[in-house]
Design a protein around this motif. Sequence first.
Motif, PDB file in Angstrom:
ATOM      1  N   TYR A  45       0.826  -1.206   0.000  1.00  0.00           N
ATOM      2  CA  TYR A  45       0.000   0.000   0.000  1.00  0.00           C
ATOM      3  C   TYR A  45       0.861   1.258   0.000  1.00  0.00           C
ATOM      4  O   TYR A  45       0.578   2.225  -0.705  1.00  0.00           O
ATOM      5  CB  TYR A  45      -0.927  -0.005   1.203  1.00  0.00           C
ATOM      6  N   GLY A  46       1.938   1.228   0.815  1.00  0.00           N
ATOM      7  CA  GLY A  46       2.820   2.386   0.862  1.00  0.00           C
ATOM      8  C   GLY A  46       3.528   2.630  -0.461  1.00  0.00           C
ATOM      9  O   GLY A  46       3.694   3.775  -0.899  1.00  0.00           O
ATOM     10  N   PHE A  47       3.920   1.550  -1.140  1.00  0.00           N
ATOM     11  CA  PHE A  47       4.688   1.686  -2.376  1.00  0.00           C
ATOM     12  C   PHE A  47       3.808   1.946  -3.603  1.00  0.00           C
ATOM     13  O   PHE A  47       4.311   2.409  -4.623  1.00  0.00           O
ATOM     14  CB  PHE A  47       5.542   0.437  -2.603  1.00  0.00           C
ATOM     15  N   VAL A  48       2.514   1.650  -3.529  1.00  0.00           N
ATOM     16  CA  VAL A  48       1.627   1.930  -4.670  1.00  0.00           C
ATOM     17  C   VAL A  48       0.666   3.066  -4.347  1.00  0.00           C
ATOM     18  O   VAL A  48      -0.318   3.268  -5.075  1.00  0.00           O
ATOM     19  CB  VAL A  48       0.830   0.671  -5.104  1.00  0.00           C
ATOM     20  N   VAL A 183       7.744  -7.054  -4.950  1.00  0.00           N
ATOM     21  CA  VAL A 183       6.714  -7.417  -5.923  1.00  0.00           C
ATOM     22  C   VAL A 183       6.283  -6.187  -6.720  1.00  0.00           C
ATOM     23  O   VAL A 183       6.106  -6.244  -7.943  1.00  0.00           O
ATOM     24  CB  VAL A 183       5.504  -8.055  -5.206  1.00  0.00           C
ATOM     25  N   VAL A 184       6.132  -5.042  -6.045  1.00  0.00           N
ATOM     26  CA  VAL A 184       5.738  -3.803  -6.729  1.00  0.00           C
ATOM     27  C   VAL A 184       6.776  -3.409  -7.767  1.00  0.00           C
ATOM     28  O   VAL A 184       6.448  -3.094  -8.922  1.00  0.00           O
ATOM     29  CB  VAL A 184       5.533  -2.666  -5.715  1.00  0.00           C
ATOM     30  N   VAL A 185       8.063  -3.446  -7.380  1.00  0.00           N
ATOM     31  CA  VAL A 185       9.136  -3.071  -8.308  1.00  0.00           C
ATOM     32  C   VAL A 185       9.189  -4.038  -9.477  1.00  0.00           C
ATOM     33  O   VAL A 185       9.327  -3.624 -10.646  1.00  0.00           O
ATOM     34  CB  VAL A 185      10.489  -3.039  -7.565  1.00  0.00           C
ATOM     35  N   TRP A 201      -1.143  -2.701 -10.617  1.00  0.00           N
ATOM     36  CA  TRP A 201      -1.113  -2.481  -9.172  1.00  0.00           C
ATOM     37  C   TRP A 201      -1.964  -3.505  -8.421  1.00  0.00           C
ATOM     38  O   TRP A 201      -1.793  -3.704  -7.213  1.00  0.00           O
ATOM     39  CB  TRP A 201      -1.608  -1.073  -8.847  1.00  0.00           C
ATOM     40  N   ARG A 202      -2.898  -4.165  -9.130  1.00  0.00           N
ATOM     41  CA  ARG A 202      -3.794  -5.119  -8.481  1.00  0.00           C
ATOM     42  C   ARG A 202      -3.086  -6.439  -8.126  1.00  0.00           C
ATOM     43  O   ARG A 202      -3.468  -7.114  -7.168  1.00  0.00           O
ATOM     44  CB  ARG A 202      -4.990  -5.427  -9.395  1.00  0.00           C
ATOM     45  N   ILE A 203      -2.080  -6.804  -8.898  1.00  0.00           N
ATOM     46  CA  ILE A 203      -1.435  -8.114  -8.749  1.00  0.00           C
ATOM     47  C   ILE A 203      -0.877  -8.338  -7.341  1.00  0.00           C
ATOM     48  O   ILE A 203      -1.069  -9.420  -6.759  1.00  0.00           O
ATOM     49  CB  ILE A 203      -0.346  -8.305  -9.821  1.00  0.00           C
ATOM     50  N   PRO A 204      -0.161  -7.357  -6.740  1.00  0.00           N
ATOM     51  CA  PRO A 204       0.371  -7.598  -5.382  1.00  0.00           C
ATOM     52  C   PRO A 204      -0.710  -7.958  -4.371  1.00  0.00           C
ATOM     53  O   PRO A 204      -0.475  -8.778  -3.475  1.00  0.00           O
ATOM     54  CB  PRO A 204       1.042  -6.262  -5.041  1.00  0.00           C
ATOM     55  N   PHE A 205      -1.895  -7.374  -4.513  1.00  0.00           N
ATOM     56  CA  PHE A 205      -2.965  -7.682  -3.568  1.00  0.00           C
ATOM     57  C   PHE A 205      -3.520  -9.092  -3.777  1.00  0.00           C
ATOM     58  O   PHE A 205      -3.969  -9.738  -2.826  1.00  0.00           O
ATOM     59  CB  PHE A 205      -4.090  -6.646  -3.694  1.00  0.00           C
TER      60      PHE A 205
END
Length: 500
Positions: A45-48, A183-185, A201-205
């Motif tokens: 959440y912080g990174f996206v 994962v975000v990077v 952005w949905r994939i990490p969740f």
Amino acid sequence: MRLRRKRVKPMQINDITIIDDAKLKKAITAAALGNAMEWFDFGVYGFVAFALGQVFFPGADPGIQMIAALATFSVPFLVRPLGGLFFGAMGDKFGRQKVLSVTIIIMSVSTFCIGLIPGYATIGIWAPILLLLAKLAQGFSVGGEYTGAAIFVAEYSPDRKRGFLGSWLDFGSIAGFILGAGVVVLISSIVGDANFLEWGWRIPFFIAAPLGLIGIYLRHALEETPTFQQHVDKIDSDSRKDIAEPPKVSFREILTKQWRPLIICVGMVIATNVTYYMLLTYMPSYLSHSLHYSEDHGVLIIIAIMVGMLFVQPFMGMLSDRFGRKPFVIIGSVGLFILAIPCFILINSDVIGLIFLGLLILAVLLNCFIGVMASTLPAMFPTHIRYSALAIAFNVSVLIAGLTPTIVAWLVESTNNLYMPAYYLMVISVIGLVTGIFMKETANRPLKGATPAASDRAEAREILQEHHDNIEHKIEDIDAQIAELEAKRKNLIDQHPEIN
């Protein structure tokens, strides 16, 4: 009248709990994984946040988008105390293992659902509303997660290794952050900025689902902690209540009789978590939005810092078993007060090496807190109210600490002063210092209301010998006091024979 010494029944070897090593490893793994799950979401959440601001709050100024996204992160902390009250009472009544199995289910489902929510362009105002509802569900479950996991590890750990073993709980927190950031990077670099903003952005969740399944499996297979099982067995043997109906937890008792440890707990959690959220949740946004630093470079620096924290974390816990918990809280607080401004001077230098050094110093100071928190907090309260008391104090404190990213982002935006985060940390460090001074040392001591716990029978013999030596020393002190009182009595009678 002659003063008599009260006889003390010495402890026997069978009074010391021997911790099963295999069960201990399973307990730590299951607790740390659930904690990693919690912080995986916080890290993602912080990174996206920059992407979420554009997806769920389009049309607003970029600074307002960032504040709105971080506010959605902070609002769920409002319901954490409610979750703490609910799961705390359940944990003291039905056991730690059952509650932890429920909290990880709610966490994984709510995190997964964030990835399913359509953007504002598709469903309008319902998009941020659904995002908020998912975050509120997370907040409610997390209200019982960390405290339950910390208690679970503490009640499973031998007294002499509680600091080292407890430190692995926040090792899971940092690992979750690293996994989330990594994962975000990775996804951003593969799909590109445009696709990441649209759907990447949905994939990490979505990754929360398999992580949650693993956590549920591990926790469901665990046995109840030895300490809580002893507590239940004692209730049963005393015939006060049936084992299926443990005594109700009195919140009045907690507030009136445990006010001092509650205050100490609140101070420690505020100092720890404000620093935590400042460094690991707010700093990526600070680097990219306030300093206009490359988002990818800023994320990579934070990831490198967190990897370094992983190596320091167990080391801090191990040292606390030797030197105590108090010194680390005091050192971390003093260091934060003295070094906060110098660290932000380095961070604002626009030189990558100096930026890294400033963040690294803050990370080591943070390790001083989180290296001892999981082993310190559960030791403040007796078994029968441990979960409830700790959940109340912890979640009220986190309610304050969770506002850190939003408050600091607003302060920087409204004042245009890039050193507001440093001033904020300095104020918080004073709270940490007062806490460290007044907290009681808990290292190498049994938990309140529990028998001593050892790794093996040899260690149990050492504990038994130390216990007998302490009793002998206390008896010698009492004998000396009695002899002194007898001498004074005799002297008084010699001077005044009429009072004999």
